[in-house]
Design a protein around this motif. Structure first.
Motif, PDB file in Angstrom:
ATOM      1  N   ALA A  80      37.857  48.597  30.701  1.00 36.90           N
ATOM      2  CA  ALA A  80      39.009  47.719  30.414  1.00 36.90           C
ATOM      3  C   ALA A  80      39.319  46.861  31.631  1.00 36.90           C
ATOM      4  N   ALA A  81      39.291  47.468  32.810  1.00 42.16           N
ATOM      5  CA  ALA A  81      39.564  46.707  34.039  1.00 42.16           C
ATOM      6  C   ALA A  81      38.519  45.609  34.210  1.00 42.16           C
ATOM      7  N   ALA A  82      37.263  45.982  34.021  1.00 41.17           N
ATOM      8  CA  ALA A  82      36.188  44.997  34.199  1.00 41.17           C
ATOM      9  C   ALA A  82      36.388  43.813  33.256  1.00 41.17           C
ATOM     10  N   LYS A 115      32.145  37.273  42.571  1.00 46.32           N
ATOM     11  CA  LYS A 115      31.087  38.167  43.078  1.00 46.32           C
ATOM     12  C   LYS A 115      31.343  39.617  42.662  1.00 46.32           C
ATOM     13  N   SER A 116      32.623  40.010  42.608  1.00 45.41           N
ATOM     14  CA  SER A 116      32.893  41.413  42.265  1.00 45.41           C
ATOM     15  C   SER A 116      33.358  41.566  40.814  1.00 45.41           C
ATOM     16  N   VAL A 117      33.169  40.517  40.006  1.00 41.61           N
ATOM     17  CA  VAL A 117      33.506  40.651  38.578  1.00 41.61           C
ATOM     18  C   VAL A 117      32.428  41.508  37.920  1.00 41.61           C
ATOM     19  N   ARG A 118      32.867  42.417  37.041  1.00 41.97           N
ATOM     20  CA  ARG A 118      31.918  43.329  36.380  1.00 41.97           C
ATOM     21  C   ARG A 118      31.956  43.101  34.871  1.00 41.97           C
ATOM     22  N   GLY A 119      30.965  43.612  34.188  1.00 40.79           N
ATOM     23  CA  GLY A 119      30.994  43.620  32.726  1.00 40.79           C
ATOM     24  C   GLY A 119      30.119  42.572  32.059  1.00 40.79           C
ATOM     25  N   PRO A 182      43.312  31.643  41.754  1.00 42.75           N
ATOM     26  CA  PRO A 182      44.314  31.948  42.786  1.00 42.75           C
ATOM     27  C   PRO A 182      43.815  33.043  43.730  1.00 42.75           C
ATOM     28  N   SER A 183      44.166  32.919  45.010  1.00 44.36           N
ATOM     29  CA  SER A 183      43.754  33.951  45.977  1.00 44.36           C
ATOM     30  C   SER A 183      44.840  35.026  46.009  1.00 44.36           C
ATOM     31  N   PRO A 184      44.523  36.224  46.497  1.00 47.82           N
ATOM     32  CA  PRO A 184      45.525  37.307  46.494  1.00 47.82           C
ATOM     33  C   PRO A 184      46.720  37.038  47.404  1.00 47.82           C
ATOM     34  N   ALA A 211      47.907  43.280  34.330  1.00 48.49           N
ATOM     35  CA  ALA A 211      46.540  43.791  34.147  1.00 48.49           C
ATOM     36  C   ALA A 211      46.104  44.586  35.363  1.00 48.49           C
ATOM     37  N   HIS A 212      46.778  44.369  36.503  1.00 43.81           N
ATOM     38  CA  HIS A 212      46.480  45.171  37.690  1.00 43.81           C
ATOM     39  C   HIS A 212      46.990  46.606  37.531  1.00 43.81           C
ATOM     40  N   THR A 213      47.334  46.981  36.331  1.00 36.43           N
ATOM     41  CA  THR A 213      47.656  48.369  35.983  1.00 36.43           C
ATOM     42  C   THR A 213      46.386  49.213  35.906  1.00 36.43           C
ATOM     43  N   VAL A 214      45.247  48.535  35.882  1.00 32.35           N
ATOM     44  CA  VAL A 214      43.952  49.250  35.910  1.00 32.35           C
ATOM     45  C   VAL A 214      43.051  48.577  36.943  1.00 32.35           C
ATOM     46  N   GLY A 215      42.052  49.322  37.361  1.00 35.20           N
ATOM     47  CA  GLY A 215      41.011  48.735  38.199  1.00 35.20           C
ATOM     48  C   GLY A 215      41.253  48.872  39.684  1.00 35.20           C
ATOM     49  N   ILE A 216      40.353  48.278  40.402  1.00 33.95           N
ATOM     50  CA  ILE A 216      40.330  48.470  41.860  1.00 33.95           C
ATOM     51  C   ILE A 216      40.284  47.150  42.615  1.00 33.95           C
ATOM     52  N   THR A 217      40.629  47.262  43.887  1.00 39.19           N
ATOM     53  CA  THR A 217      40.334  46.183  44.818  1.00 39.19           C
ATOM     54  C   THR A 217      39.646  46.825  46.015  1.00 39.19           C
ATOM     55  N   HIS A 218      39.388  46.016  47.018  1.00 39.69           N
ATOM     56  CA  HIS A 218      38.706  46.529  48.210  1.00 39.69           C
ATOM     57  C   HIS A 218      39.578  46.223  49.428  1.00 39.69           C
ATOM     58  N   CYS A 219      39.500  47.102  50.429  1.00 44.66           N
ATOM     59  CA  CYS A 219      40.376  46.983  51.610  1.00 44.66           C
ATOM     60  C   CYS A 219      40.419  45.563  52.153  1.00 44.66           C
ATOM     61  N   GLY A 220      39.260  44.906  52.178  1.00 44.52           N
ATOM     62  CA  GLY A 220      39.182  43.566  52.763  1.00 44.52           C
ATOM     63  C   GLY A 220      40.181  42.585  52.175  1.00 44.52           C
ATOM     64  N   PHE A 221      40.608  42.827  50.919  1.00 44.95           N
ATOM     65  CA  PHE A 221      41.512  41.883  50.265  1.00 44.95           C
ATOM     66  C   PHE A 221      42.982  42.052  50.665  1.00 44.95           C
ATOM     67  N   PHE A 222      43.304  43.155  51.325  1.00 48.97           N
ATOM     68  CA  PHE A 222      44.736  43.367  51.604  1.00 48.97           C
ATOM     69  C   PHE A 222      45.015  44.052  52.936  1.00 48.97           C
TER      70      PHE A 222
HETATM   71  C1  HEM Z   1      47.552  35.248  40.803  1.00 49.86           C
HETATM   72  C2  HEM Z   1      46.724  35.842  39.996  1.00 49.86           C
HETATM   73  C3  HEM Z   1      45.708  36.870  40.384  1.00 49.86           C
HETATM   74  C4  HEM Z   1      45.154  37.155  41.593  1.00 49.86           C
HETATM   75  C5  HEM Z   1      45.418  36.470  42.925  1.00 49.86           C
HETATM   76  C6  HEM Z   1      44.245  38.254  41.400  1.00 49.86           C
HETATM   77  C7  HEM Z   1      43.471  38.815  42.400  1.00 49.86           C
HETATM   78  C8  HEM Z   1      42.664  39.904  42.248  1.00 49.86           C
HETATM   79  C9  HEM Z   1      41.881  40.510  43.283  1.00 49.86           C
HETATM   80  C10 HEM Z   1      41.778  40.004  44.711  1.00 49.86           C
HETATM   81  C11 HEM Z   1      41.271  41.600  42.763  1.00 49.86           C
HETATM   82  C12 HEM Z   1      40.360  42.574  43.492  1.00 49.86           C
HETATM   83  C13 HEM Z   1      38.963  42.066  43.599  1.00 49.86           C
HETATM   84  C14 HEM Z   1      38.081  42.966  44.409  1.00 49.86           C
HETATM   85  O1  HEM Z   1      38.561  43.731  45.243  1.00 49.86           O
HETATM   86  O2  HEM Z   1      36.872  42.949  44.208  1.00 49.86           O
HETATM   87  C15 HEM Z   1      41.662  41.687  41.382  1.00 49.86           C
HETATM   88  C16 HEM Z   1      41.249  42.680  40.531  1.00 49.86           C
HETATM   89  C17 HEM Z   1      41.569  42.701  39.200  1.00 49.86           C
HETATM   90  N1  HEM Z   1      42.242  41.737  38.511  1.00 49.86           N
HETATM   91 FE1  HEM Z   1      43.302  40.216  39.307  1.00 49.86          FE
HETATM   92  N2  HEM Z   1      44.275  38.623  40.106  1.00 49.86           N
HETATM   93  C18 HEM Z   1      45.144  37.816  39.441  1.00 49.86           C
HETATM   94  C19 HEM Z   1      45.429  37.830  38.094  1.00 49.86           C
HETATM   95  C20 HEM Z   1      44.807  38.641  37.191  1.00 49.86           C
HETATM   96  C21 HEM Z   1      44.926  38.507  35.771  1.00 49.86           C
HETATM   97  C22 HEM Z   1      45.741  37.419  35.059  1.00 49.86           C
HETATM   98  C23 HEM Z   1      44.179  39.492  35.215  1.00 49.86           C
HETATM   99  C24 HEM Z   1      43.925  39.793  33.768  1.00 49.86           C
HETATM  100  C25 HEM Z   1      44.645  39.397  32.768  1.00 49.86           C
HETATM  101  C26 HEM Z   1      43.617  40.267  36.301  1.00 49.86           C
HETATM  102  C27 HEM Z   1      42.890  41.407  36.158  1.00 49.86           C
HETATM  103  C28 HEM Z   1      42.338  42.120  37.206  1.00 49.86           C
HETATM  104  C29 HEM Z   1      41.731  43.432  37.056  1.00 49.86           C
HETATM  105  C30 HEM Z   1      41.716  44.278  35.806  1.00 49.86           C
HETATM  106  C31 HEM Z   1      41.225  43.786  38.304  1.00 49.86           C
HETATM  107  C32 HEM Z   1      40.419  45.037  38.645  1.00 49.86           C
HETATM  108  C33 HEM Z   1      38.965  44.734  38.375  1.00 49.86           C
HETATM  109  C34 HEM Z   1      38.001  45.880  38.530  1.00 49.86           C
HETATM  110  O3  HEM Z   1      38.396  47.030  38.607  1.00 49.86           O
HETATM  111  O4  HEM Z   1      36.807  45.584  38.545  1.00 49.86           O
HETATM  112  N3  HEM Z   1      43.991  39.699  37.481  1.00 49.86           N
HETATM  113  N4  HEM Z   1      42.493  40.651  41.092  1.00 49.86           N
END
Ligand code: HEM
Length: 340
Positions: A80-82, A115-119, A182-184, A211-222
């Protein structure tokens, strides 16, 4: 006599005008998304040995996607996160047209944020199953949106379900140079502008960041937030994160879950976390502190119907700048534009 001629000319003109209106209406309907677009369009063919005839059976496209997603999800519950991220990155660049799936040395996939988008592979496998069933019918763009919906339903225990209209066509352009996500560290006001440009308002933005209720990021981003340090982050939480992300940057690729409450579940927990100063990315935390968005964050954290409203926002995201009707094409494989 001349009256007769002029009245029949009038009648012809009226018929012509009416046909024009009907034709443009038909074209408009044809060119729009609608529920169940594939009903009656996907027929599998089989050879019947007894009769020596080719038989045709109507298949349910959405059911095929749902079943494939269920299998993929059972193998990898982070699906779901991917897919949520994949759909966002697809829809924000050239609209929801699966342009992110096209391979190439300078295609969207090569852009930093992708680059780190999956799926990608999951969508291609679902496409493969549909092409084997009814070739050339179902777009990759629709598969992305349908599969994301199904994965979200599974990751929310059935709580988040939303209707998806179909009829998207696949794009034919995919350029890394077009990727402007958008950047983080984007300020909330600028993020609002970026979403507005895609027809999504500030409420949609706050919901979609959920949507950030699921999934991961990496230390470098924050990790700069840990050592500055950022005063909006909960102090104990900061110390905990420092152990995951050492100051010397040696852990910049270490994964950290975005929702420290229920990282595998699509629910309102993200808002509860950011309200408590436990947001990971700068933009996550800023949603809870900015006067432009904090009221909504509080409402959502306190249980303001996240499941339904997140679904509504996902529907809007899935309809950003779609190609329909005669635009685009139905790719044979999601990774490449059809050349002929
Ligand atoms: C201002 C808007 C947003 C920013 C700046 C942002 C930024 C990011 C960043 C930096 C990551 C981590 C990437 C990594 O560490 O590899 C991430 C992960 C993620 N983002 Fe966002 N995001 C935004 C909006 C959204 C939206 C609108 C969605 C979906 C509707 C979304 C869904 C996700 C999910 C699910 C993950 C985790 C992915 C995984 O586990 O592979 N994000 N996002």
């Amino acid at each position: 006599m001349s009256r007769g001629i002029s009245s029949s000319v009038n009648a012809v003109a009226k018929i012509a005008a009416l046909s024009f209106v009907l034709l443009s209406l038909a074209r408009q309907c044809y060119g729009q998304l609608r529920p169940g677009f594939y009903t009656g369009k996907c027929n599998s063919r089989d050879f019947d040995f007894f009769s020596g005839q080719i038989t045709s059976t109507e298949e349910n496209v959405e059911e095929i996607v749902t079943q494939k997603v269920a299998k993929e999800f059972a193998r990898d519950p982070t699906l779901a996160a991917a897919l949520l991220r994949l759909q966002f990155h697809d829809c924000f660049v050239e609209g929801c047209d699966a342009s992110i799936l096209i391979n190439g040395t300078s295609s969207e996939q090569q852009a930093g944020p992708n680059k780190s988008v999956r799926g990608y592979d999951v969508i291609e496998r679902i496409k493969g199953a549909l092409e084997r069933t009814c070739p050339g019918v179902v777009s990759c763009a629709d598969i992305v949106v349908l599969a994301t919906r199904d994965a979200v339903a599974l990751a929310s225990n059935g709580n988040v379900r939303y209707p998806v209209r179909t009829g998207r066509r696949d794009g034919m352009t995919s350029l890394a140079s077009n990727v402007n996500l958008p950047s983080p560290t984007i300020p909330v006001s600028q993020s609002i502008d970026a979403f507005q440009k895609k027809g999504l308002n500030v409420t949609d933005m706050v919901l979609l960041l959920g949507a950030h209720t699921v999934g991961i990021t990496h230390c470098g981003f924050f990790q700069d937030r840990l050592y500055r340090p950022d005063p909006t982050m909960d102090t104990n939480f900061r110390e905990f994160l420092k152990t995951r992300c050492p100051q010397d940057g040696s852990g910049s690729n270490n994964p950290v879950v975005l929702d420290q409450g229920t990282p595998m579940s699509v629910d309102k927990s993200y808002y509860v976390q950011i309200k408590r100063g436990r947001g990971i990315l700068q933009i996550d935390q800023d949603l809870a502190t900015s006067g432009l968005t904090n009221k909504m964050v509080f409402e959502l954290a306190n249980g303001f119907d996240f499941a339904f409203r997140f679904g509504q926002a996902m529907v809007k995201l899935g309809e950003v700048e779609v190609k329909t009707g005669e635009n685009g094409q139905i790719r044979r494989t999601c990774a490449a534009v059809n050349l002929l």
